[in-house]
Scaffold this active site. Structure first.
Site, PDB file in Angstrom:
ATOM      1  N   ASP A 154      28.548  22.847  72.957  1.00 38.24           N
ATOM      2  CA  ASP A 154      28.664  23.760  72.544  1.00 38.24           C
ATOM      3  C   ASP A 154      30.328  24.741  73.222  1.00 38.24           C
ATOM      4  O   ASP A 154      30.384  25.789  72.612  1.00 38.24           O
ATOM      5  CB  ASP A 154      27.693  24.623  72.579  1.00 38.24           C
ATOM      6  CG  ASP A 154      26.741  24.894  71.385  1.00 38.24           C
ATOM      7  OD1 ASP A 154      26.734  24.158  70.663  1.00 38.24           O
ATOM      8  OD2 ASP A 154      25.522  24.651  71.671  1.00 38.24           O
TER       9      ASP A 154
HETATM   10  C1  BGC Z   1      25.560  27.554  77.136  1.00 42.46           C
HETATM   11  C2  BGC Z   1      25.240  25.904  76.074  1.00 42.46           C
HETATM   12  C3  BGC Z   1      24.240  26.646  74.827  1.00 42.46           C
HETATM   13  C4  BGC Z   1      25.231  27.821  74.105  1.00 42.46           C
HETATM   14  C5  BGC Z   1      24.703  27.837  72.458  1.00 42.46           C
HETATM   15  C6  BGC Z   1      26.213  28.660  76.093  1.00 42.46           C
HETATM   16  O1  BGC Z   1      26.441  28.977  76.604  1.00 42.46           O
HETATM   17  O2  BGC Z   1      26.051  26.979  77.620  1.00 42.46           O
HETATM   18  O3  BGC Z   1      24.180  25.272  76.897  1.00 42.46           O
HETATM   19  O4  BGC Z   1      24.623  25.783  73.581  1.00 42.46           O
HETATM   20  O5  BGC Z   1      25.761  28.658  74.669  1.00 42.46           O
HETATM   21  O6  BGC Z   1      23.412  28.813  73.331  1.00 42.46           O
HETATM   22  C1  NOJ Z   2      22.245  23.339  74.691  1.00 44.13           C
HETATM   23  C2  NOJ Z   2      22.159  23.359  73.591  1.00 44.13           C
HETATM   24  O1  NOJ Z   2      20.916  23.923  72.801  1.00 44.13           O
HETATM   25  C3  NOJ Z   2      22.818  21.463  72.428  1.00 44.13           C
HETATM   26  O2  NOJ Z   2      22.780  22.326  71.076  1.00 44.13           O
HETATM   27  C4  NOJ Z   2      24.145  21.774  72.699  1.00 44.13           C
HETATM   28  O3  NOJ Z   2      24.352  20.328  72.911  1.00 44.13           O
HETATM   29  C5  NOJ Z   2      24.083  21.489  74.319  1.00 44.13           C
HETATM   30  N1  NOJ Z   2      23.587  22.856  75.175  1.00 44.13           N
HETATM   31  C6  NOJ Z   2      25.453  21.196  75.293  1.00 44.13           C
HETATM   32  O4  NOJ Z   2      26.444  22.493  75.386  1.00 44.13           O
END
Ligand code: BGC
Ligand code: NOJ
Length: 814
Positions: free
Chosen positions: A487
């Site tokens: 993400d």
């Molecule tokens: C986090 C991710 C997460 C994303 C969506 C980011 O701040 O690092 O792990 O998937 O937020 O909420």
């Molecule tokens: C947590 C999110 O829930 C997931 O969808 C994502 O793939 C990982 N973070 C990595 O960013």
């Protein structure tokens, strides 16, 4: 250092010290009514949606102080001493403190000044309520006169509003108290048809419903004035902060034990029967009263608890294994499976790290979660798949999240994460393999929940696949969109405004940045879809999926290969990410893991090379980091990945979700020792001895362990709600132990450590119990299988056709 121990026979983790490094939690409820409970009784409850139907209040971000909970206080009427048997909120020096987190229940108990008290908290199946069974025993030589107080603080339903809109909230609170039951009815006068209730099995010696009356002015939950004084005040909340508190007096002879049941519940009345008498403002309690009466009866509460136990026995019994490794057994048989059910229920919405306010159910997350729970809850998996698919957009793309209560895509976050659609194929394929229920593909499912747009689910899969073909970049690799699995790899964001959301900001047209990870996922999903099409007799279509997958594979080998490993992406300038040419972020885990998992480069040695490079550059004793070197500063062209300091989260943290991709990749190369070694490095049970470093619960996975660039290398964060649960379960069960559901039957292809003499397992699959015994005779992974003594060709056990409900499978590895 440890803070407790595993009681495997009872499927419990026993915490023997209340001041764990962080609150160590458990989940109550598994259907519609849920709660989070910490080892010191902190946490909160909600009905279906942690944001929109919050029942009790919790105060966020003051961890490790964990405030807001299901608090019980005891007071000795003679000495006037008071304490909480769960340690919080009074924090007395307790004897024999123990918190037993089990499957859907938690028991917290201790002894103080000769009085033993234990509370078992759980949610009965098929009910929207929670039970607190308090057992008090007098261990003194003399009679004891005790007052027991039970308390909760109501949340004003919408947890977001509750935490922000005080000018309104301090004026809306309303309660009723009738026959000793406290009813919380804020906003019931207007559009809500639901209320909460809090009841007690014993005749009360008093109650309170106004927080200030209970706590006293300028006091906290650690020293309520009423508890100190030994008498509740029968306050009725008007505005301010409605709470529920009950007082019961107990007189105990030496050695005597008494049980009191408290119950907290949620109830919805039919719209036209809200009030009694009609036209009044008094809650109609006719429908809820029988439920309350039932569970205040201790024998009914015990029976409900037994049912809950049997429910979990049933779920966990679907796969049980006995290997030479205790950590494997414990996680597979108990905790990892249990965590998979929690991620199914909660997605990423409510934990100690997810406030329950911010996120709904993730499209990609929930599809991946299926890999871990589909065998335990196939019917609910079916429902989940159809809900997810209904949020898919006509383009084949998807809303990134949806709210569980409304089941509609979440507009605030939107879509455009270009990996999302493929996870639907992965999820549906897992469902088909497990159940053989091909009818799901014919289910009519709308796009974007738009009535009239219904098309068979299979059509959604076709669009998922096409979505990528219609969005290829300059190298023929998939365009990344907002981001892919990572993400934080925001290649079209280019945000230099503080606080702007990386999830929704776009400053580029998105026509250049490409993802090698999505390419690997596309190959994998394409082959899964081809197998599904073949099964449906759509041979030409299947062939086209295979050829698109093969085409993408050659694009990856040509433009996604860096010489020693797979590249990660191309940015908006067309520059490489995850290449030896980069200054930082030279090598990434995701593309290497997923490409090899998808079988890319197995033949020409590239897969083996990629795994060697991963071992050399990314593997640490605490797990495999996302990338190396970590980004030392913020890069406009990369986005959130570089907003984390080195070693945290996506910036070179150990993301436990993606470690299993490497485990599976190693099994594809036949490396059982390496696969299991990686498995063990992040296995929470195997890390129990270093709980002071790891800090999170040793019985569930955390999303992240700080990477080697972080000062706190080895420290875990974000436990419970993470794709880590499903992927680790899937990697160990289906790829290392090699017991995997396939479209044609149960496949058995272990790639286990050389030192293991074998293992035994029981798997219930499509109604048949397979008793599996694997014996190692040589060091390799070749397997010869027999079913009830008769040899089987290949490694897929065909379902017995003669009605046998239990078969014995023997496998010789050589
Ligand atoms: C986090 C991710 C997460 C994303 C969506 C980011 O701040 O690092 O792990 O998937 O937020 O909420
Ligand atoms: C947590 C999110 O829930 C997931 O969808 C994502 O793939 C990982 N973070 C990595 O960013």
């Amino acid at each position: 250092m440890k803070f407790g121990y595993f009681d495997d026979r009872n499927r419990e983790y026993v915490i023997t010290q209340p001041d764990t490094p962080l609150p160590w939690i458990n989940y109550l409820g598994c259907q519609a009514y849920f709660g989070i409970i910490s080892n010191t009784a902190g946490g909160y409850s909600f009905y279906r949606d942690a944001r929109l139907r919050r029942i009790t209040r919790y105060r966020y971000n003051n961890v490790p102080l964990d405030f807001g909970g299901r608090y019980i206080y005891l007071r000795d009427e003679e000495s006037k001493q008071f304490w909480s048997p769960s340690w919080q909120p009074t924090r007395n020096d307790l004897k024999n403190y123990a918190c037993r987190h089990g499957m859907g229940y938690t028991t917290i108990g201790s002894e103080y000044s000769g009085i033993e008290a234990r509370t078992r908290y759980f949610v009965p199946l098929d009910e929207n309520l929670e039970i607190w069974q308090l057992t008090v025993t007098n261990r003194r030589a003399a009679r004891a006169h005790i007052s027991a107080f039970a308390s909760i603080e109501f949340c004003l339903w919408d947890a977001q509003d509750d935490a922000t809109n005080f000018q309104r909230n301090f004026n809306t609170g309303q309660v009723e108290v009738e026959d000793g039951v406290i009813y919380h009815k804020t906003e019931y006068r207007e559009r809500r048809d639901h209320f909460a209730w809090f009841a007690c099995s014993e005749p009360g010696a008093g109650f309170d419903t106004q927080r200030e009356a209970f706590l006293g002015r300028n006091r906290g939950w650690d020293r309520p004035a009423t508890v100190e004084a030994g008498q509740l005040t029968n306050s009725i909340a008007h505005g301010w902060s409605p709470i529920g508190a009950h007082q019961v007096k107990i007189d105990l002879a030496p050695g005597e034990t008494r049980q009191i049941v408290f119950a907290l519940g949620y109830h919805e009345n039919p719209k036209d029967q809200k009030f009694d008498p009609p036209g009044s403002q008094i809650i109609n309690k006719k429908l809820v009263k029988p439920v309350i009466a039932k569970y205040l009866d201790a024998s009914q509460a015990d029976a409900a608890f037994e049912r809950l136990r049997r429910y979990w026995d049933g779920l966990l019994g679907i796969f049980q294994v006995d290997t030479p490794d205790i950590h494997t057994n414990r996680m597979v048989n108990i905790w990892n499976a249990y965590q998979c059910m929690a991620t199914f229920n909660m997605s990423r919405s409510a934990s100690f790290y997810e406030s329950g306010i911010g996120r709904g159910l993730g499209f990609r997350d929930s599809n991946q979660d299926l890999l871990g729970f589909v065998h335990m809850a196939p019917k609910r998996a079916r429902e989940r798949i159809l809900d997810l698919a209904a949020t898919q957009l006509p383009t084949g793309g998807a809303y990134h999240q949806y709210q569980p209560l409304t089941k509609r895509g979440n507009n605030d976050i939107g879509g455009g994460f270009n990996d999302d659609p493929h996870w639907l194929i992965v999820g549906v394929s897992a469902y088909l393999k497990e159940t053989g229920d091909w009818s799901i593909l014919d289910e009519p499912v709308p796009y974007d929940n738009e009535p009239g747009s219904e098309a068979p689910l299979y059509n959604h899969l076709q669009r998922s696949f096409r979505y990528t073909l219609e969005r290829l970049g300059p190298h023929g690799l998939p365009l990344i969109g907002r981001a892919d699995w990572n993400d934080c790899l925001n290649l079209n964001c280019f945000s230099d405004t503080p606080g702007q959301s990386f999830q929704t900001t776009t400053n580029k047209d998105g026509k250049v940045a490409e993802s090698v990870f999505i390419a690997g996922l596309f190959v994998h999903a394409g082959r899964e879809l081809a197998a599904i099409a073949t099964h449906r007799g759509l041979n030409a279509e299947a062939a086209s999926y295979r050829s698109e997958a093969a085409k993408m594979e050659s694009v990856i080998l040509e433009h996604g290969w860096d010489g020693e490993w797979f590249l990660r992406a191309y940015d908006d300038f067309g520059a490489k990410i995850g290449s030896k040419e980069c200054e930082e972020g030279k090598i990434f885990i995701e593309s290497n893991g997923f490409c090899v998992l998808a079988g890319i480069g197995l033949e020409d040695g590239k897969a083996a090379k990629a795994m060697e490079a991963t071992r050399k550059h990314l593997a640490t004793e605490h797990g495999i980091v996302v990338q190396q070197p970590a980004y030392s500063r913020y890069y406009l062209n990369l986005g959130e990945i570089s907003s984390y300091p080195p070693g945290y989260k996506e910036n070179a943290g150990i993301f436990c979700h993606v470690n299993p991709w490497i485990m599976i990749a190693e099994t594809r190369l036949g490396h059982g020792d390496l696969a299991h070694d990686y498995y063990t490095r992040i296995n929470p049970s195997a890390r129990e001895e270093i709980s002071d470093l790891h800090r999170c619960e040793p019985y569930v996975y955390a999303q992240m362990i700080a990477g080697k660039d972080a000062p706190s290398f080895g420290e875990a964060k974000n436990s419970w709600l993470t794709g880590t649960a499903a992927w680790n379960y899937y990697a160990i069960v289906q790829w290392i132990l090699g017991v995997r559901a396939s479209l044609d039957g149960l496949e058995i292809a272990p790639v286990i450590p050389k030192s293991w003499p074998g293992f035994t397992a029981t798997r219930i699959f499509r109604g048949v119990t397979y008793k599996i015994a694997i014996e190692r005779k040589g060091e390799g992974n070749r397997i010869a299988l027999t079913m009830d003594g008769a040899p089987i060709e290949g490694n897929v056990v065909p379902p017995p056709t003669d009605g046998r409900k239990e078969v014995s499978i023997k496998g010789i590895l050589s």
